[in-house]
Design a protein around this motif. Structure first.
Motif, PDB file in Angstrom:
ATOM      1  N   HIS A   3      -2.432  -7.736  -1.136  1.00 28.57           N
ATOM      2  CA  HIS A   3      -1.913  -6.826  -2.146  1.00 28.57           C
ATOM      3  C   HIS A   3      -0.482  -6.462  -1.803  1.00 28.57           C
ATOM      4  CE1 HIS A   3      -6.263  -6.288  -2.595  1.00 28.57           C
ATOM      5  NE2 HIS A   3      -5.983  -5.958  -3.841  1.00 28.57           N
ATOM      6  N   GLN A   4       0.305  -6.241  -2.830  1.00 24.57           N
ATOM      7  CA  GLN A   4       1.645  -5.726  -2.605  1.00 24.57           C
ATOM      8  C   GLN A   4       1.933  -4.637  -3.624  1.00 24.57           C
ATOM      9  OE1 GLN A   4       3.966  -9.387  -4.781  1.00 24.57           O
ATOM     10  NE2 GLN A   4       4.702  -8.724  -2.846  1.00 24.57           N
ATOM     11  N   ARG A   6       4.427  -2.524  -6.267  1.00 21.88           N
ATOM     12  CA  ARG A   6       5.554  -2.709  -7.175  1.00 21.88           C
ATOM     13  C   ARG A   6       6.023  -1.340  -7.649  1.00 21.88           C
ATOM     14  NH1 ARG A   6       2.773  -4.986 -12.693  1.00 21.88           N
ATOM     15  NH2 ARG A   6       1.658  -3.080 -13.144  1.00 21.88           N
ATOM     16  N   SER A 129      -1.128 -10.539  -4.753  1.00 18.79           N
ATOM     17  CA  SER A 129      -0.035 -11.513  -4.651  1.00 18.79           C
ATOM     18  C   SER A 129      -0.561 -12.888  -4.289  1.00 18.79           C
ATOM     19  CB  SER A 129       0.987 -11.056  -3.629  1.00 18.79           C
ATOM     20  OG  SER A 129       0.376 -10.850  -2.368  1.00 18.79           O
TER      21      SER A 129
END
Length: 129
Positions: A3-4, A6, A129
């Motif tokens: 996961h990232q 934003r 991601s």
């Protein structure tokens, strides 16, 4: 699966809102529960439980909001916990709606909407991601 995050600046604003709303609700509940019990038409024990849980969420949100980049795992825990608390709040709404005053009913409805809304808004900033 990784996961990232934003739009971290907007995420941090949402976390600050979560911490301020939760902290305010928690402190009011913990310090004013005898008065709030009568005003809201809810049991004092329930107010203390809601305030205590809300304080835990607020402290976690505050710790995440203060970081330049919030770590993903604690953020995902906060989001999941907020969703769980929103579901529990729906149950509380059904259990206590009839005995609550109009102000208590509004509080219970807002609890569902605000916590669910915060979970949704925070979750929008965590992507696979």
């Amino acid at each position: 699966m990784k996961h990232q995050l934003r739009n971290i600046p907007l995420l941090k604003k949402v976390l600050w809102v979560d911490s301020v709303l939760g902290g305010g609700t928690a402190l009011a509940g913990l310090f004013l529960y005898p008065v709030l019990a009568g005003f809201l038409g809810l049991p004092a024990n329930l107010i203390i439980i809601i305030a205590s849980v809300t304080l835990a969420y607020a402290l976690l949100a505050l710790s995440l909001a203060r970081k330049s980049t919030p770590p993903v795992l604690p953020l995902r825990i906060l989001i999941g916990a907020n969703w769980i608390w929103a579901v529990i709040s729906v149950v509380l709404l059904f259990l206590y709606f009839n005995e609550a005053t109009i102000f208590g009913a509004i509080f219970l409805i807002l609890q569902v909407l605000v916590v669910g809304g915060l979970a949704y808004q925070e979750g929008r900033h965590v992507v696979l991601s």
